[in-house]
Scaffold this motif. Structure first.
Motif, PDB file in Angstrom:
ATOM      1  N   UNK A   1      -5.185   0.600   9.508  1.00  0.00           N
ATOM      2  CA  UNK A   1      -3.913   1.452   8.406  1.00  0.00           C
ATOM      3  C   UNK A   1      -3.242   1.009   9.051  1.00  0.00           C
ATOM      4  N   UNK A   2      -2.561   0.825  10.147  1.00  0.00           N
ATOM      5  CA  UNK A   2      -0.873   0.041   9.746  1.00  0.00           C
ATOM      6  C   UNK A   2      -0.666  -1.554   9.649  1.00  0.00           C
ATOM      7  N   UNK A   3      -1.826  -1.746  10.152  1.00  0.00           N
ATOM      8  CA  UNK A   3      -1.983  -3.181   9.919  1.00  0.00           C
ATOM      9  C   UNK A   3      -1.670  -3.403   8.228  1.00  0.00           C
ATOM     10  N   UNK A   4      -1.936  -3.034   7.242  1.00  0.00           N
ATOM     11  CA  UNK A   4      -2.554  -2.939   6.226  1.00  0.00           C
ATOM     12  C   UNK A   4      -0.615  -2.401   5.376  1.00  0.00           C
ATOM     13  N   UNK A   5      -0.384  -1.202   5.608  1.00  0.00           N
ATOM     14  CA  UNK A   5       0.530  -1.162   5.389  1.00  0.00           C
ATOM     15  C   UNK A   5       2.369  -2.214   5.915  1.00  0.00           C
ATOM     16  N   UNK A   6       2.157  -2.346   6.616  1.00  0.00           N
ATOM     17  CA  UNK A   6       3.175  -3.179   7.401  1.00  0.00           C
ATOM     18  C   UNK A   6       2.951  -4.822   6.256  1.00  0.00           C
ATOM     19  N   UNK A   7       2.157  -5.127   5.671  1.00  0.00           N
ATOM     20  CA  UNK A   7       1.793  -6.283   4.594  1.00  0.00           C
ATOM     21  C   UNK A   7       2.107  -5.843   3.197  1.00  0.00           C
ATOM     22  N   UNK A   8       1.219  -4.224   2.957  1.00  0.00           N
ATOM     23  CA  UNK A   8       2.028  -3.804   2.006  1.00  0.00           C
ATOM     24  C   UNK A   8       4.399  -3.273   1.850  1.00  0.00           C
ATOM     25  N   UNK A   9       4.067  -3.102   2.882  1.00  0.00           N
ATOM     26  CA  UNK A   9       5.271  -2.994   2.814  1.00  0.00           C
ATOM     27  C   UNK A   9       6.734  -4.196   2.395  1.00  0.00           C
TER      28      UNK A   9
ATOM     29  N   UNK B   1      -6.032   7.788  10.699  1.00  0.00           N
ATOM     30  CA  UNK B   1      -5.282   6.828   9.577  1.00  0.00           C
ATOM     31  C   UNK B   1      -3.742   7.753   8.983  1.00  0.00           C
ATOM     32  N   UNK B   2      -3.886   8.893   9.748  1.00  0.00           N
ATOM     33  CA  UNK B   2      -1.992   9.268   9.334  1.00  0.00           C
ATOM     34  C   UNK B   2      -1.287   9.052  10.413  1.00  0.00           C
ATOM     35  N   UNK B   3      -2.038   8.586  11.342  1.00  0.00           N
ATOM     36  CA  UNK B   3      -1.050   7.623  12.392  1.00  0.00           C
ATOM     37  C   UNK B   3      -0.928   5.969  12.060  1.00  0.00           C
ATOM     38  N   UNK B   4      -1.916   5.143  11.890  1.00  0.00           N
ATOM     39  CA  UNK B   4      -1.146   4.206  11.262  1.00  0.00           C
ATOM     40  C   UNK B   4      -0.939   4.248   9.886  1.00  0.00           C
ATOM     41  N   UNK B   5      -1.013   5.089   9.318  1.00  0.00           N
ATOM     42  CA  UNK B   5      -0.844   5.027   7.235  1.00  0.00           C
ATOM     43  C   UNK B   5       0.701   6.063   8.084  1.00  0.00           C
ATOM     44  N   UNK B   6       1.395   6.493   9.112  1.00  0.00           N
ATOM     45  CA  UNK B   6       2.905   6.794   8.941  1.00  0.00           C
ATOM     46  C   UNK B   6       3.996   5.511   9.197  1.00  0.00           C
ATOM     47  N   UNK B   7       3.249   4.462  10.381  1.00  0.00           N
ATOM     48  CA  UNK B   7       4.040   3.389  10.497  1.00  0.00           C
ATOM     49  C   UNK B   7       4.213   2.611   9.081  1.00  0.00           C
ATOM     50  N   UNK B   8       3.050   2.119   8.307  1.00  0.00           N
ATOM     51  CA  UNK B   8       2.671   1.561   7.074  1.00  0.00           C
ATOM     52  C   UNK B   8       4.018   2.463   5.895  1.00  0.00           C
ATOM     53  N   UNK B   9       4.371   3.796   5.949  1.00  0.00           N
ATOM     54  CA  UNK B   9       4.754   4.668   5.274  1.00  0.00           C
ATOM     55  C   UNK B   9       7.059   4.136   5.777  1.00  0.00           C
ATOM     56  N   UNK B  10       6.941   4.653   6.462  1.00  0.00           N
ATOM     57  CA  UNK B  10       8.216   3.438   6.811  1.00  0.00           C
ATOM     58  C   UNK B  10       8.153   2.039   6.364  1.00  0.00           C
ATOM     59  N   UNK B  11       7.254   1.117   6.633  1.00  0.00           N
ATOM     60  CA  UNK B  11       6.777  -0.300   6.443  1.00  0.00           C
ATOM     61  C   UNK B  11       7.463  -0.763   5.119  1.00  0.00           C
ATOM     62  N   UNK B  12       7.278   0.593   3.919  1.00  0.00           N
ATOM     63  CA  UNK B  12       6.958   1.229   2.501  1.00  0.00           C
ATOM     64  C   UNK B  12       8.373   1.121   2.104  1.00  0.00           C
ATOM     65  N   UNK B  13       8.834   2.286   3.353  1.00  0.00           N
ATOM     66  CA  UNK B  13      10.138   2.745   2.385  1.00  0.00           C
ATOM     67  C   UNK B  13      11.216   1.755   2.849  1.00  0.00           C
TER      68      UNK B  13
END
Length: 263
Positions: free
Chosen positions: A122-130, A26-38
């Motif tokens: 987790x990463x894909x969800x972060x990408x769509x959220x971003x 979750x943390x590794x995929x979430x890092x991608x999501x965090x960058x996408x949201x920022x």
């Protein structure tokens, strides 16, 4: 064999390893999501935006760079047995040692696939959220996004098996952790910046994974800073090379303990 596989799943489920693995995924995929949201364009240096194929692939590639993490978990398949001195009892229970190693490889390959699925989801969800936060449409079609995600999942499973092989080869869990962490996190990346030696990078597991995922950021930076001019492999060839590493790792993990004395 079925009994050994069930026993190995029970062994894995009875420890906290799967919990740490889930949190790490979750943390590794979430890092991608965090960058996408920022916003990747707000990073330093700026990265391509989420509305471009390069931007999406780059962020997914960052998730793919964490493949050394499941490799570390894979080392526990054999390393923990030696550390806690349960390997003798295991081999007494199953005198045909190769069946023990096959069971471990199958169980940890499955665990690696599950780990990769969590990372990608987790990463894909972060990408769509971003993309939603910035009001843009992802620059990569669903089909291409799925293919890249599946490549990451397979790479995670491969590196988990490689970790099992290292654990079988080294025996000592702590030393196996050091070997895996130093090689995949430091040695390969440092070689990339050394003229003359950098040509080997695309043929190493980490370099082949970068080629498979289309992640060329490190190679581009090395070329810019050191003028290495590294040429990455085509994705298909990189995939075949990784399968070769998988075969070598599997044979090593099965064959080596057959001849090793255990206390």
């Amino acid at each position: 064999m079925t009994t050994l596989i069930r026993a190995e799943f029970r062994r894995l489920g009875s420890t906290r390893l799967w919990i740490w693995g889930l949190l790490a995924a979750v943390a590794c995929g979430g890092l991608t999501g965090l960058i996408a949201v920022v916003g990747p364009e707000n990073s330093s240096p700026p990265l391509p935006g989420l509305d471009t194929p390069d931007g999406v692939l780059l962020l997914l590639g960052l998730a793919g760079l964490t493949t050394f993490v499941p490799a570390l978990f894979g080392t526990t398949a054999m390393g923990a047995e030696h550390r806690h001195q349960t390997i003798t009892a295991t081999f007494l229970f199953a005198p045909r040692r190769w069946t023990v190693l096959v069971a471990k490889l199958l169980v940890y390959a499955t665990a690696g696939l599950a780990y990769g699925l969590v990372v990608v989801a987790t990463a894909v969800l972060g990408l769509y959220a971003g993309a939603a936060v910035h009001g843009v449409k992802l620059g990569l079609p669903v089909g291409a996004l799925t293919v890249t995600g599946l490549r990451i999942v397979l790479a995670m499973a491969l590196f988990t098996v490689l970790g099992v092989a290292v654990g079988a080869l080294v025996g000592n869990q702590l030393l196996a952790f050091v070997v895996v962490g130093a090689w995949f996190y430091a040695v390969e990346n440092l070689l990339l910046f050394v003229p003359g030696l950098s040509a080997a990078y695309p043929y190493l597991p980490g370099g082949a994974t970068s080629s498979l995922l289309g992640f060329t950021l490190l190679a581009d930076q090395a070329d810019e800073l050191a003028g290495t001019g590294v040429r990455m492999l085509p994705a298909q060839l990189a995939g075949l090379l990784l399968l070769g590493y998988l075969l070598i790792a599997t044979v090593t993990a099965i064959a080596l303990p057959l001849r090793r004395d255990v206390a």
